[in-house]
Design a protein around this motif. Structure first.
Motif, PDB file in Angstrom:
ATOM      1  N   ALA A  79       1.360   5.859  38.614  1.00  0.00           N
ATOM      2  CA  ALA A  79       1.921   4.755  39.392  1.00  0.00           C
ATOM      3  C   ALA A  79       0.764   3.991  40.049  1.00  0.00           C
ATOM      4  N   PRO A  80       0.634   2.683  39.785  1.00  0.00           N
ATOM      5  CA  PRO A  80      -0.505   1.923  40.322  1.00  0.00           C
ATOM      6  C   PRO A  80      -0.324   1.542  41.790  1.00  0.00           C
ATOM      7  N   THR A  81      -0.309   2.543  42.623  1.00  0.00           N
ATOM      8  CA  THR A  81      -0.167   2.303  44.057  1.00  0.00           C
ATOM      9  C   THR A  81      -1.502   1.859  44.658  1.00  0.00           C
ATOM     10  N   ARG A  82      -1.460   1.453  45.911  1.00  0.00           N
ATOM     11  CA  ARG A  82      -2.679   1.044  46.594  1.00  0.00           C
ATOM     12  C   ARG A  82      -3.675   2.212  46.668  1.00  0.00           C
ATOM     13  N   GLU A  83      -3.175   3.411  46.932  1.00  0.00           N
ATOM     14  CA  GLU A  83      -4.050   4.574  47.015  1.00  0.00           C
ATOM     15  C   GLU A  83      -4.677   4.886  45.660  1.00  0.00           C
ATOM     16  N   TRP A  84      -3.870   4.786  44.586  1.00  0.00           N
ATOM     17  CA  TRP A  84      -4.423   5.041  43.259  1.00  0.00           C
ATOM     18  C   TRP A  84      -5.506   4.028  42.923  1.00  0.00           C
ATOM     19  N   ALA A  85      -5.285   2.759  43.211  1.00  0.00           N
ATOM     20  CA  ALA A  85      -6.277   1.731  42.920  1.00  0.00           C
ATOM     21  C   ALA A  85      -7.575   1.976  43.678  1.00  0.00           C
ATOM     22  N   LEU A 133       5.023  -1.031  32.612  1.00  0.00           N
ATOM     23  CA  LEU A 133       4.247  -2.100  33.224  1.00  0.00           C
ATOM     24  C   LEU A 133       2.790  -1.868  32.822  1.00  0.00           C
ATOM     25  N   VAL A 134       2.259  -2.720  31.948  1.00  0.00           N
ATOM     26  CA  VAL A 134       0.915  -2.538  31.396  1.00  0.00           C
ATOM     27  C   VAL A 134      -0.063  -3.410  32.183  1.00  0.00           C
ATOM     28  N   THR A 135      -1.047  -2.794  32.797  1.00  0.00           N
ATOM     29  CA  THR A 135      -2.034  -3.523  33.592  1.00  0.00           C
ATOM     30  C   THR A 135      -3.436  -3.065  33.233  1.00  0.00           C
ATOM     31  N   ALA A 136      -4.421  -3.940  33.504  1.00  0.00           N
ATOM     32  CA  ALA A 136      -5.837  -3.628  33.290  1.00  0.00           C
ATOM     33  C   ALA A 136      -6.542  -3.627  34.635  1.00  0.00           C
ATOM     34  N   ARG A 142      15.893  -7.901  36.619  1.00  0.00           N
ATOM     35  CA  ARG A 142      14.553  -7.349  36.792  1.00  0.00           C
ATOM     36  C   ARG A 142      13.643  -8.392  37.428  1.00  0.00           C
ATOM     37  N   ALA A 143      12.841  -7.956  38.361  1.00  0.00           N
ATOM     38  CA  ALA A 143      11.858  -8.821  39.019  1.00  0.00           C
ATOM     39  C   ALA A 143      10.610  -7.998  39.243  1.00  0.00           C
ATOM     40  N   PHE A 144       9.509  -8.384  38.592  1.00  0.00           N
ATOM     41  CA  PHE A 144       8.284  -7.600  38.698  1.00  0.00           C
ATOM     42  C   PHE A 144       7.716  -7.620  40.115  1.00  0.00           C
ATOM     43  N   ALA A 145       7.998  -8.685  40.860  1.00  0.00           N
ATOM     44  CA  ALA A 145       7.530  -8.716  42.245  1.00  0.00           C
ATOM     45  C   ALA A 145       8.147  -7.567  43.033  1.00  0.00           C
ATOM     46  N   ASP A 146       9.397  -7.242  42.736  1.00  0.00           N
ATOM     47  CA  ASP A 146      10.047  -6.119  43.427  1.00  0.00           C
ATOM     48  C   ASP A 146       9.391  -4.792  43.048  1.00  0.00           C
ATOM     49  N   VAL A 147       8.963  -4.674  41.787  1.00  0.00           N
ATOM     50  CA  VAL A 147       8.288  -3.446  41.359  1.00  0.00           C
ATOM     51  C   VAL A 147       6.986  -3.270  42.131  1.00  0.00           C
ATOM     52  N   TRP A 148       6.203  -4.353  42.234  1.00  0.00           N
ATOM     53  CA  TRP A 148       4.938  -4.269  42.963  1.00  0.00           C
ATOM     54  C   TRP A 148       5.182  -3.993  44.443  1.00  0.00           C
ATOM     55  N   ALA A 174       7.626  -2.262  45.675  1.00  0.00           N
ATOM     56  CA  ALA A 174       7.975  -0.854  45.797  1.00  0.00           C
ATOM     57  C   ALA A 174       6.749   0.041  45.685  1.00  0.00           C
ATOM     58  N   LEU A 175       5.760  -0.390  44.890  1.00  0.00           N
ATOM     59  CA  LEU A 175       4.536   0.389  44.736  1.00  0.00           C
ATOM     60  C   LEU A 175       3.586   0.219  45.915  1.00  0.00           C
ATOM     61  N   GLY A 176       3.821  -0.800  46.732  1.00  0.00           N
ATOM     62  CA  GLY A 176       2.958  -1.030  47.886  1.00  0.00           C
ATOM     63  C   GLY A 176       1.638  -1.670  47.545  1.00  0.00           C
ATOM     64  N   GLY A 177       1.536  -2.276  46.350  1.00  0.00           N
ATOM     65  CA  GLY A 177       0.289  -2.894  45.936  1.00  0.00           C
ATOM     66  C   GLY A 177       0.395  -4.396  45.853  1.00  0.00           C
ATOM     67  N   GLU A 178      -0.695  -5.024  45.419  1.00  0.00           N
ATOM     68  CA  GLU A 178      -0.724  -6.469  45.249  1.00  0.00           C
ATOM     69  C   GLU A 178      -0.318  -6.832  43.826  1.00  0.00           C
ATOM     70  N   LEU A 179       0.309  -7.977  43.699  1.00  0.00           N
ATOM     71  CA  LEU A 179       0.771  -8.432  42.385  1.00  0.00           C
ATOM     72  C   LEU A 179      -0.417  -8.700  41.464  1.00  0.00           C
ATOM     73  N   LYS A 180      -0.342  -8.175  40.236  1.00  0.00           N
ATOM     74  CA  LYS A 180      -1.394  -8.360  39.232  1.00  0.00           C
ATOM     75  C   LYS A 180      -0.772  -8.855  37.945  1.00  0.00           C
ATOM     76  N   PRO A 181      -1.565  -9.550  37.104  1.00  0.00           N
ATOM     77  CA  PRO A 181      -1.050  -9.918  35.777  1.00  0.00           C
ATOM     78  C   PRO A 181      -0.760  -8.660  34.972  1.00  0.00           C
ATOM     79  N   SER A 182       0.339  -8.677  34.235  1.00  0.00           N
ATOM     80  CA  SER A 182       0.748  -7.477  33.509  1.00  0.00           C
ATOM     81  C   SER A 182       1.538  -7.870  32.269  1.00  0.00           C
ATOM     82  N   LEU A 183       1.698  -6.886  31.386  1.00  0.00           N
ATOM     83  CA  LEU A 183       2.533  -7.029  30.192  1.00  0.00           C
ATOM     84  C   LEU A 183       3.742  -6.113  30.354  1.00  0.00           C
ATOM     85  N   ASP A 184       4.918  -6.617  30.012  1.00  0.00           N
ATOM     86  CA  ASP A 184       6.129  -5.802  30.042  1.00  0.00           C
ATOM     87  C   ASP A 184       6.358  -5.250  28.640  1.00  0.00           C
TER      88      ASP A 184
END
Length: 247
Positions: free
Chosen positions: A29-35, A86-89, A142-148, A150-160
């Motif tokens: 999970a790409p949370t703030r702590e993980w990042a 949610l695919v992110t780099a 579905r709203a990716f902003a809601d996913v971010w 919930a993760l407590g992180g900043e919005l990033k470009p991603s692939l669904d």
């Protein structure tokens, strides 16, 4: 089934899209702590949603046959579930992240389904196609902003990335065919038990040879005669067959 999809995606991304780059592939999970703990270029595939694809649900049963063509089991149709990733780099530069996303997109859009060679376990055993889509517009629910959020992180470009995987359903063993008929055993207090007569076969059972058993043997013969399929006989065994069922 979910971990088998993970393994297939890991192999596809690592071997085809990122071969020779040394970029790590994770499913965290790409949370703030993980990042904050990340210290190397990483591609993350986060499974954020699982739901059944009701449009693919089927009714009825599927028969399983052995080498002789006999039914050995009945299967409920496989159920399909949409797994959304949610695919992110993740790198130290935004341009490098965009380059990784472009490479991933170019690789994933070449596949309408997970390659069969990548499938393992139950997915390989079922032998069914595992559809896959990438970067399609999300549904209204579905709203990716809601996913971010919930993760407590900043919005990033991603692939669904959505993989629709089959899950093997209930398997019920079929009843084995009857290979022997109902058997009748009688006993005489004086002479002991009489040999069992099989009621399945149409041939009359031979009358016992012992004295006083002729009447009993005749009764057994008549029981066998009543099992004749399609025709019944006269009680004395003579005359043409009587059509119809005899009870």
């Amino acid at each position: 089934m979910i971990h088998e999809v993970d393994d297939a995606l890991r192999g596809l991304v690592t071997d085809d899209a990122l071969a020779g780059t040394g970029v790590e592939v994770t499913f965290d999970a790409p949370t703030r702590e993980w990042a904050a703990r990340r210290n190397a270029p990483t591609v993350n595939l986060y499974l954020y949603d699982i739901r059944e694809d009701l449009a693919r649900r089927r009714q009825g049963a599927i028969a399983e046959y052995d080498d002789r063509g006999a039914t050995v089991a009945l299967h409920d149709p496989a159920r399909y579930f949409a797994l959304s990733y949610l695919v992110t780099a993740w790198t130290n530069r935004a341009q490098d992240e965009h380059r990784l996303l472009a490479t991933l997109l170019g690789t994933l859009i070449r596949h309408d389904a997970l390659p069969p060679a990548r499938l393992t376990g139950s997915l390989a055993t079922l032998g069914l196609t595992v559809p896959m889509t990438v970067a399609r517009p999300p549904g209204e629910d579905r709203a990716f902003a809601d996913v971010w959020s919930a993760l407590g992180g900043e919005l990033k470009p991603s692939l669904d990335l959505v993989v629709v995987a089959p899950l093997s359903a209930r398997r019920t063993l079929a009843a084995q065919p009857v290979v022997d008929g109902l058997r009748l055993r009688t006993a005489d207090p004086a002479d002991g038990p009489v040999e069992t007569a099989a009621l399945r076969y149409s041939d009359p059972v031979a009358s016992p040879a012992g004295p006083g058993d002729a009447e009993q043997g005749s009764a057994l013969s008549m029981v066998g005669a009543r099992r004749t399929r399609g025709a019944a006989r006269h009680r004395d065994g003579s005359g043409p067959p009587i059509r119809g069922s005899q009870r």
